[in-house]
Scaffold this motif. Sequence first.
Motif, PDB file in Angstrom:
ATOM      1  N   THR A   1      12.970   1.327  -0.941  1.00  0.00           N
ATOM      2  CA  THR A   1      13.635   2.339  -0.124  1.00  0.00           C
ATOM      3  C   THR A   1      15.155   2.220  -0.181  1.00  0.00           C
ATOM      4  O   THR A   1      15.863   3.190   0.024  1.00  0.00           O
ATOM      5  N   ASN A   2      15.648   1.004  -0.462  1.00  0.00           N
ATOM      6  CA  ASN A   2      17.099   0.810  -0.518  1.00  0.00           C
ATOM      7  C   ASN A   2      17.554   0.047  -1.761  1.00  0.00           C
ATOM      8  O   ASN A   2      18.724  -0.289  -1.889  1.00  0.00           O
ATOM      9  N   ALA A   3      16.601  -0.250  -2.661  1.00  0.00           N
ATOM     10  CA  ALA A   3      16.877  -0.949  -3.932  1.00  0.00           C
ATOM     11  C   ALA A   3      17.418  -2.364  -3.738  1.00  0.00           C
ATOM     12  O   ALA A   3      18.039  -2.917  -4.636  1.00  0.00           O
ATOM     13  N   LYS A   4      17.164  -2.982  -2.593  1.00  0.00           N
ATOM     14  CA  LYS A   4      17.615  -4.359  -2.363  1.00  0.00           C
ATOM     15  C   LYS A   4      16.534  -5.338  -2.788  1.00  0.00           C
ATOM     16  O   LYS A   4      15.353  -5.148  -2.505  1.00  0.00           O
ATOM     17  N   THR A   5      16.958  -6.392  -3.453  1.00  0.00           N
ATOM     18  CA  THR A   5      16.050  -7.435  -3.916  1.00  0.00           C
ATOM     19  C   THR A   5      16.362  -8.731  -3.195  1.00  0.00           C
ATOM     20  O   THR A   5      17.522  -9.115  -3.072  1.00  0.00           O
ATOM     21  N   VAL A   6      15.304  -9.391  -2.720  1.00  0.00           N
ATOM     22  CA  VAL A   6      15.426 -10.688  -2.062  1.00  0.00           C
ATOM     23  C   VAL A   6      14.724 -11.712  -2.950  1.00  0.00           C
ATOM     24  O   VAL A   6      13.575 -11.513  -3.350  1.00  0.00           O
ATOM     25  N   GLN A   7      15.422 -12.804  -3.267  1.00  0.00           N
ATOM     26  CA  GLN A   7      14.799 -13.890  -4.009  1.00  0.00           C
ATOM     27  C   GLN A   7      14.052 -14.761  -3.015  1.00  0.00           C
ATOM     28  O   GLN A   7      14.643 -15.341  -2.115  1.00  0.00           O
TER      29      GLN A   7
ATOM     30  N   ARG B   1       0.816  -1.226   0.000  1.00  0.00           N
ATOM     31  CA  ARG B   1       0.000   0.000   0.000  1.00  0.00           C
ATOM     32  C   ARG B   1       0.843   1.267   0.000  1.00  0.00           C
ATOM     33  O   ARG B   1       0.497   2.251  -0.639  1.00  0.00           O
ATOM     34  N   ALA B   2       1.952   1.264   0.714  1.00  0.00           N
ATOM     35  CA  ALA B   2       2.812   2.443   0.786  1.00  0.00           C
ATOM     36  C   ALA B   2       3.699   2.603  -0.460  1.00  0.00           C
ATOM     37  O   ALA B   2       4.384   3.610  -0.603  1.00  0.00           O
ATOM     38  N   ARG B   3       3.678   1.583  -1.322  1.00  0.00           N
ATOM     39  CA  ARG B   3       4.506   1.558  -2.534  1.00  0.00           C
ATOM     40  C   ARG B   3       6.002   1.641  -2.212  1.00  0.00           C
ATOM     41  O   ARG B   3       6.782   2.210  -2.962  1.00  0.00           O
ATOM     42  N   THR B   4       6.372   1.016  -1.100  1.00  0.00           N
ATOM     43  CA  THR B   4       7.779   0.946  -0.721  1.00  0.00           C
ATOM     44  C   THR B   4       8.378  -0.419  -1.021  1.00  0.00           C
ATOM     45  O   THR B   4       9.600  -0.581  -1.000  1.00  0.00           O
ATOM     46  N   LYS B   5       7.508  -1.399  -1.305  1.00  0.00           N
ATOM     47  CA  LYS B   5       7.954  -2.750  -1.641  1.00  0.00           C
ATOM     48  C   LYS B   5       7.152  -3.260  -2.825  1.00  0.00           C
ATOM     49  O   LYS B   5       5.993  -2.876  -3.022  1.00  0.00           O
ATOM     50  N   LYS B   6       7.795  -4.136  -3.591  1.00  0.00           N
ATOM     51  CA  LYS B   6       7.153  -4.701  -4.769  1.00  0.00           C
ATOM     52  C   LYS B   6       7.521  -6.178  -4.864  1.00  0.00           C
ATOM     53  O   LYS B   6       8.683  -6.543  -4.663  1.00  0.00           O
TER      54      LYS B   6
END
Length: 75
Positions: A28-34, A9-14
């Motif tokens: 917020t920090n451009a980190k991606t978790v698989q 909802r906050a559009r901080t995660k996708k």
Amino acid sequence: PSQNGNYNRARTKKVFEKAGDIYLLDLTNAKTVQITSSNEREFNAFFSGDEKKVLFVANGNLYGWEIASGAFTQL
């Protein structure tokens, strides 16, 4: 990251699918978790209503991945 996917909802995660696996991008920090890594295709990832889990489909079943602990649950 994929152009497709679903935001919190906050559009901080996708969450998105790439090559049949599910990923979580923290904007917020451009980190991606698989989240998943398998030979099976996982798809239709979205955030749970309380945004504590990422839900997705694999092998015709619905699964949840708890963001805080990384635990998987078949729902």
